[in-house]
Design a protein around this motif. Structure first.
Motif, PDB file in Angstrom:
ATOM      1  N   MET B  31       0.862  -1.126  -0.005  1.00  0.00           N
ATOM      2  CA  MET B  31       0.218   0.058  -0.029  1.00  0.00           C
ATOM      3  C   MET B  31       0.782   1.381   0.118  1.00  0.00           C
ATOM      4  O   MET B  31       0.487   2.293  -0.583  1.00  0.00           O
ATOM      5  CB  MET B  31      -1.015  -0.103   1.206  1.00  0.00           C
ATOM      6  N   ARG B 181      -3.176  -0.275  10.249  1.00  0.00           N
ATOM      7  CA  ARG B 181      -4.436   0.232  10.997  1.00  0.00           C
ATOM      8  C   ARG B 181      -5.075   0.918   9.810  1.00  0.00           C
ATOM      9  O   ARG B 181      -6.097   1.658  10.205  1.00  0.00           O
ATOM     10  CB  ARG B 181      -3.999   1.448  11.994  1.00  0.00           C
ATOM     11  N   PHE B 182      -4.827   0.944   8.470  1.00  0.00           N
ATOM     12  CA  PHE B 182      -5.196   1.672   7.421  1.00  0.00           C
ATOM     13  C   PHE B 182      -5.132   3.337   7.825  1.00  0.00           C
ATOM     14  O   PHE B 182      -5.980   4.207   7.288  1.00  0.00           O
ATOM     15  CB  PHE B 182      -6.738   1.247   7.301  1.00  0.00           C
ATOM     16  N   VAL B 183      -3.846   3.656   8.518  1.00  0.00           N
ATOM     17  CA  VAL B 183      -3.713   5.069   8.384  1.00  0.00           C
ATOM     18  C   VAL B 183      -2.579   5.020   7.339  1.00  0.00           C
ATOM     19  O   VAL B 183      -1.758   4.773   7.335  1.00  0.00           O
ATOM     20  CB  VAL B 183      -3.267   5.549   9.855  1.00  0.00           C
ATOM     21  N   ILE B 184      -3.008   5.970   6.332  1.00  0.00           N
ATOM     22  CA  ILE B 184      -2.117   6.363   5.316  1.00  0.00           C
ATOM     23  C   ILE B 184      -1.457   7.726   5.174  1.00  0.00           C
ATOM     24  O   ILE B 184      -1.996   8.745   5.214  1.00  0.00           O
ATOM     25  CB  ILE B 184      -2.996   6.018   4.108  1.00  0.00           C
ATOM     26  N   PRO B 185      -0.132   7.837   5.623  1.00  0.00           N
ATOM     27  CA  PRO B 185       0.545   8.909   5.673  1.00  0.00           C
ATOM     28  C   PRO B 185       0.814   9.386   4.325  1.00  0.00           C
ATOM     29  O   PRO B 185       0.410   9.120   3.192  1.00  0.00           O
ATOM     30  CB  PRO B 185       1.961   8.464   6.146  1.00  0.00           C
ATOM     31  N   LYS B 186       0.991  10.938   4.319  1.00  0.00           N
ATOM     32  CA  LYS B 186       1.314  11.733   2.973  1.00  0.00           C
ATOM     33  C   LYS B 186       2.322  11.228   2.334  1.00  0.00           C
ATOM     34  O   LYS B 186       3.391  10.693   3.076  1.00  0.00           O
ATOM     35  CB  LYS B 186       1.206  13.162   3.544  1.00  0.00           C
ATOM     36  N   ASN B 187       2.443  11.481   0.980  1.00  0.00           N
ATOM     37  CA  ASN B 187       3.610  11.448   0.386  1.00  0.00           C
ATOM     38  C   ASN B 187       4.043   9.849  -0.225  1.00  0.00           C
ATOM     39  O   ASN B 187       5.201   9.613  -0.366  1.00  0.00           O
ATOM     40  CB  ASN B 187       4.831  12.304   0.729  1.00  0.00           C
ATOM     41  N   LEU B 188       3.050   9.115  -0.145  1.00  0.00           N
ATOM     42  CA  LEU B 188       3.444   7.526  -0.248  1.00  0.00           C
ATOM     43  C   LEU B 188       2.997   7.669  -1.631  1.00  0.00           C
ATOM     44  O   LEU B 188       2.172   8.563  -2.330  1.00  0.00           O
ATOM     45  CB  LEU B 188       2.596   6.701   0.600  1.00  0.00           C
TER      46      LEU B 188
END
Lengths: 269, 295
Positions: B31, B181-188
């Motif tokens: 992901m 935890r399905f927390v998606i950080p920025k800039n991926l």
């Protein structure tokens, strides 16, 4: 002291839903995730307003200056299908937001879903759902909002791959933009190494949606717990798919939101 | 030839332009970083006239580069093979063209039918470029608990494996914890990312190289993994730590190096494995008892 409110902006052309998404025959998927504590219905309403009224007018106390990106001459149709909420749940909300009834269609899917389909093969049930969408969609550009399709997995013993290949993919073909609203509650488990089959399938479904989406909008509670004046966060991030529109890209951002009964406000984070 | 292949960047270019013989090129992504950009790099490098068949499980949109588009939704593996066959080089063809078959994902094909499926479509004139999303979990039924997982099988079969990882400042463990935890950080899912290219030679040797790829400018940068320098014991290391003297003098070091450790003696097989029995005065030895003395 007043807090600076922020306008919702998702795409690089300063729009919430860009008109470029509806110019060719391609179909794209957007994933919206929520939790039990922070329901994404306010956000779904804002998206419907954007398509039908030209902007998310109810956000920030009826004075949102967000640019929808869709002019009123773009006749984009909205079709909502929910496996969780009844038709009246949406129509009441849309009436309150003064969305014209001829601009949207809410399907009756959740109403007696099990009672009507008990004993039927799952393929028949999915065919019935798809037919409902087909009948309400025309050839014009359209947005389909599909709420909590993962419920079908629990009700009819489907697995994630079957749900994707039999429902999500055919539905994606029917519209320009498919917005899937999922719950990510199954990601919160204390022992990830000992997941049961159902949990694995729920996580698999959402993760597969992530890889198919070019845009992911996550509505979550605050990590630090509760606050009086903040309900949670709205994170805008890219998904695993690429958007094949050179002029457009997703502007990643994170907002804080405060959800009151009649109104939702966005703030800077 | 050997010297050019040893240059990692040349090897990467040859892989992207399909000049390295490989029937299955596997891209593994998560992901945090999608492999879509890597597939674009292949398309940027291969000759324009190469026929490309795109098999889609994830999108109904036909890519512009695809000469043939096959929608795999609702097809069994047998039906998919049947749909693919007409677009692949036929056995009776003389000197057929090289074909590229792109699969947007292999995650929808069960591990039990994966090897058979790949071997049915693979041939010397077909290169399969497929992605496997590693972050999608799979439920393993009890009867397949001891069977390899799909990713294990694919990594074993593939001649070339490209592992895609993000270029991010976030710590790897923190990123994994967030994504679980399905927390998606920025800039991926950026156009600038790392790949680890594993190239398996015919000899059985596998070469692993890491690159930083910029898909916007098509720049490839070879990344040399920093190795922790092995520091020798130096007198300065112990200074100011304690009031005791922990340092060793040159003479002490020399003496330490000359100590013969017991296991070194055990490794010299001068005695040839014989068991040496020395009779001692208290031993009770009976000549008539055949079981008494085993020697």
């Amino acid at each position: 002291m007043s807090v600076q409110k922020q306008e919702l902006q998702i795409f690089s052309d300063h729009s919430v839903l860009s008109r470029h998404l509806f110019t060719d025959s391609s179909s794209n998927l957007v994933l919206v995730t929520d939790t039990v504590a922070t329901n994404a219905s306010w956000f779904v309403n804002a998206l419907v307003e954007t398509v039908t009224l030209g902007g998310p007018v109810s956000l920030n106390g009826n004075n949102s200056g967000s640019n929808s990106g869709l002019s009123s001459s773009d006749p984009v149709k909205v079709v909502v299908g929910s496996f969780l909420n009844h038709q009246s749940y949406f129509t009441t909300a849309f009436d309150r937001l003064k969305v014209p009834r001829n601009r949207y269609n809410v399907l009756q899917i959740a109403e007696d879903l099990v009672v009507k389909n008990v004993g039927k093969p799952v393929d028949v049930v999915i065919e019935w759902v798809l037919k409902q969408f087909e009948e309400s969609l025309s050839n014009s550009p359209s947005v389909v909002i599909l709420e909590k399709p993962e419920i079908l997995m629990a009700l009819f013993k489907l697995n994630s791959d079957e749900l994707h290949l039999k429902l999500i993919n055919p539905l994606l073909k029917l519209c320009s933009l498919l917005i899937v609203v999922n719950s990510v509650e199954s990601f919160d488990n204390d022992f990830p190494e000992h997941l049961g089959k159902d949990t694995v399938e729920f996580v698999r479904f959402t993760t597969s949606c992530f890889h198919k989406s070019f845009l992911v909008l996550s509505v979550r509670p605050l990590d630090t717990g509760k606050a009086k004046d903040v309900t949670g966060t709205l994170a805008i991030t890219r998904g695993g798919a690429l958007l094949d529109i050179p002029a457009l890209h997703v502007v990643e951002n994170q907002y804080l939101f405060h959800d009151l009964k009649e109104n939702t406000t966005l703030f800077y984070r | 030839m050997a010297s050019t292949n040893n240059n990692p960047k040349v090897l990467l270019k040859r892989t992207f332009s399909l000049k390295e013989q490989s029937s299955l090129i596997l891209c593994t992504d998560t992901m945090a970083q999608s492999s879509r950009f890597v597939v674009e790099e292949f398309l940027d490098n291969i000759p324009d006239e190469m026929p490309i068949v795109f098999v889609s499980f994830e999108t109904p949109n036909r890519p512009k580069y695809a000469r043939q588009f096959i929608d795999a939704s609702g097809k069994t593996t047998q039906q998919l093979v049947a749909a693919l066959q007409p677009y692949l080089p036929q056995p009776q063809e003389q000197a057929p063209k090289m074909h590229l078959v792109i699969f947007d994902t292999f995650n929808y094909i069960g591990s039990e039918s994966l090897t058979q499926f790949i071997s049915t479509i693979a041939s010397p004139f077909v290169t399969i470029l497929a992605t496997y999303h590693q972050s999608i979990p799979a439920w393993r039924p009890a009867e397949l608990q001891n069977y390899p997982t799909a990713i294990q099988l694919l990594q074993f079969i593939a001649n070339t494996v490209i592992e895609v990882t993000p270029k991010t400042s976030i710590d790897e463990d923190d990123l994994d914890a967030d994504l679980s935890r399905f927390v998606i950080p920025k800039n991926l899912n950026n156009p600038t990312y790392y790949i680890t290219l594993t190239n398996k030679r015919k000899s059985g040797r596998a070469i692993k190289n890491k690159f930083l790829i910029n898909s916007k400018t098509h720049d490839y940068e070879y990344v040399i993994e920093k190795q922790e320098p092995v520091t020798d014991e130096s007198p300065e290391m112990f200074e100011g730590l304690t009031t005791f003297n922990l340092n060793t003098s040159e003479k002490q070091k020399l003496a330490k190096d000359q100590v013969e450790l017991p296991y070194l003696e055990a490794q010299s097989f001068n005695s040839g494995g014989a068991i040496v029995y020395e009779f001692e005065k208290d031993d009770d030895y009976d000549e008539e008892d055949p079981y008494e003395d085993p020697f």
